[in-house]
Design a protein around this motif. Structure first.
Motif, PDB file in Angstrom:
ATOM      1  N   LEU A  36       0.879  -1.334   0.158  1.00  8.31           N
ATOM      2  CA  LEU A  36       0.281   0.063   0.251  1.00  8.31           C
ATOM      3  C   LEU A  36       0.766   1.317  -0.048  1.00  8.31           C
ATOM      4  O   LEU A  36       0.437   2.200  -0.564  1.00  8.31           O
ATOM      5  N   ALA A  37       2.117   1.245   0.779  1.00  8.11           N
ATOM      6  CA  ALA A  37       2.819   2.336   0.572  1.00  8.11           C
ATOM      7  C   ALA A  37       3.493   2.396  -0.592  1.00  8.11           C
ATOM      8  O   ALA A  37       3.737   3.628  -1.237  1.00  8.11           O
ATOM      9  N   ALA A  38       3.780   1.374  -1.495  1.00  7.86           N
ATOM     10  CA  ALA A  38       4.323   1.575  -2.670  1.00  7.86           C
ATOM     11  C   ALA A  38       3.162   2.122  -3.637  1.00  7.86           C
ATOM     12  O   ALA A  38       3.499   2.764  -4.454  1.00  7.86           O
ATOM     13  N   SER A  66       4.841   0.965   7.128  1.00 10.32           N
ATOM     14  CA  SER A  66       6.069   0.858   6.199  1.00 10.32           C
ATOM     15  C   SER A  66       6.028   2.223   5.380  1.00 10.32           C
ATOM     16  O   SER A  66       5.050   2.775   5.172  1.00 10.32           O
ATOM     17  N   ARG A  67       7.232   2.201   4.872  1.00 12.40           N
ATOM     18  CA  ARG A  67       7.554   3.496   4.072  1.00 12.40           C
ATOM     19  C   ARG A  67       8.251   3.063   2.871  1.00 12.40           C
ATOM     20  O   ARG A  67       9.365   2.294   2.959  1.00 12.40           O
ATOM     21  N   VAL A  68       7.931   3.466   1.618  1.00 10.91           N
ATOM     22  CA  VAL A  68       8.565   3.327   0.254  1.00 10.91           C
ATOM     23  C   VAL A  68       8.987   4.695  -0.190  1.00 10.91           C
ATOM     24  O   VAL A  68       8.317   5.388  -0.477  1.00 10.91           O
ATOM     25  N   THR A  69      10.467   4.736  -0.280  1.00 14.66           N
ATOM     26  CA  THR A  69      10.964   5.854  -1.046  1.00 14.66           C
ATOM     27  C   THR A  69      11.800   5.420  -2.255  1.00 14.66           C
ATOM     28  O   THR A  69      12.600   4.715  -2.325  1.00 14.66           O
ATOM     29  N   LEU A 112      12.402  10.931  -5.962  1.00 15.87           N
ATOM     30  CA  LEU A 112      11.305  11.080  -6.708  1.00 15.87           C
ATOM     31  C   LEU A 112       9.876  10.892  -6.006  1.00 15.87           C
ATOM     32  O   LEU A 112       9.007  11.577  -6.597  1.00 15.87           O
ATOM     33  N   ALA A 113       9.706  10.109  -4.969  1.00 20.46           N
ATOM     34  CA  ALA A 113       8.541   9.838  -4.491  1.00 20.46           C
ATOM     35  C   ALA A 113       8.637   9.076  -3.054  1.00 20.46           C
ATOM     36  O   ALA A 113       9.764   8.411  -3.064  1.00 20.46           O
ATOM     37  N   VAL A 114       7.611   9.264  -2.322  1.00 21.04           N
ATOM     38  CA  VAL A 114       7.706   8.587  -1.122  1.00 21.04           C
ATOM     39  C   VAL A 114       6.328   8.212  -0.685  1.00 21.04           C
ATOM     40  O   VAL A 114       5.377   8.973  -1.155  1.00 21.04           O
TER      41      VAL A 114
END
Length: 210
Positions: free
Chosen positions: A22-24, A128-131, A140-142
């Motif tokens: 979901l973070a992605a 969770s965190r996706v950077t 570019l995005a997080v």
């Protein structure tokens, strides 16, 4: 013992990787419009998810569907490329796509101590965190997901119906038959005979109803 609570996952992936998926999705939505050159994808999540889904070589090179939906690098990479997990994204031609394999190789999964502490509380929080950064290290995005079960599970009946319809539509002849089976399922607790439901739910290998 009795079963007091179940959850319905919003995506076709291992529950321990759901918050990262979901973070992605959020990171994908935040990416710049147009082609981008991804240099690195950092996934921060809780320790149990790292150990279960990103601690062995096959997590970066899944050889089948079962390994892919239990691979955090695969789940995050395919979500970033396609926007949202779907059953067909575990098919062989997708899983072996050189572009996807290249994206998987750029994924780094790390444990976040704060996320682990939140998960290990009496009421676990899945965070969770996706950077995503480019080839020059510029962000570019997080995307980030946090909270208790409600953020990695479907809670409303409408959400459950939408998921069923999305996944079942590929197997039934048309939306009408899909809706018929859904209606029968929702009335299961009052049904005197489940024979009609079983008959309506039988799908041949070519995807057609018997």
């Amino acid at each position: 013992e009795s079963l007091n609570r179940t959850i319905v996952k919003p995506r076709s992936a291992c529950g321990s990787g759901m918050s990262a998926v979901l973070a992605a999705e959020r990171a994908n939505s935040a990416l710049p419009v147009g082609p981008v050159e991804v240099g690195r994808v950092v996934v921060e999540t809780y320790g149990y998810a790292v150990r279960k889904l990103a601690s062995r070589p096959h997590h970066w090179a899944p050889e089948n569907r079962a390994e892919a939906d239990h691979s955090l690098p695969y789940l995050v990479a395919v979500t970033l490329m396609h926007g949202r997990i779907a059953p067909e994204l575990f098919d062989d031609h997708i899983r072996t796509d050189p572009r996807l394999r290249d994206m998987i190789a750029r994924v780094e999964v790390v444990e976040c101590a704060d996320f682990t502490a939140a998960y290990e509380r009496s009421r676990p929080a899945h965070r969770s965190r996706v950077t995503v950064t480019d080839l020059h290290g510029r962000q570019l995005a997080v995307g980030e997901i946090g909270g208790a079960h409600g953020e990695i599970a479907l809670e409303s009946l409408d959400e459950v119906r939408e998921k069923f319809t999305t996944y079942a539509r590929a197997r039934f002849r048309d939306d009408a038959e899909c809706a018929q089976v859904l209606s029968q399922l929702e009335a299961l607790n009052t049904a005197g005979d489940i024979g009609d439901l079983v008959s309506a739910s039988v799908v041949t290998h070519d995807g057609n109803i018997n």
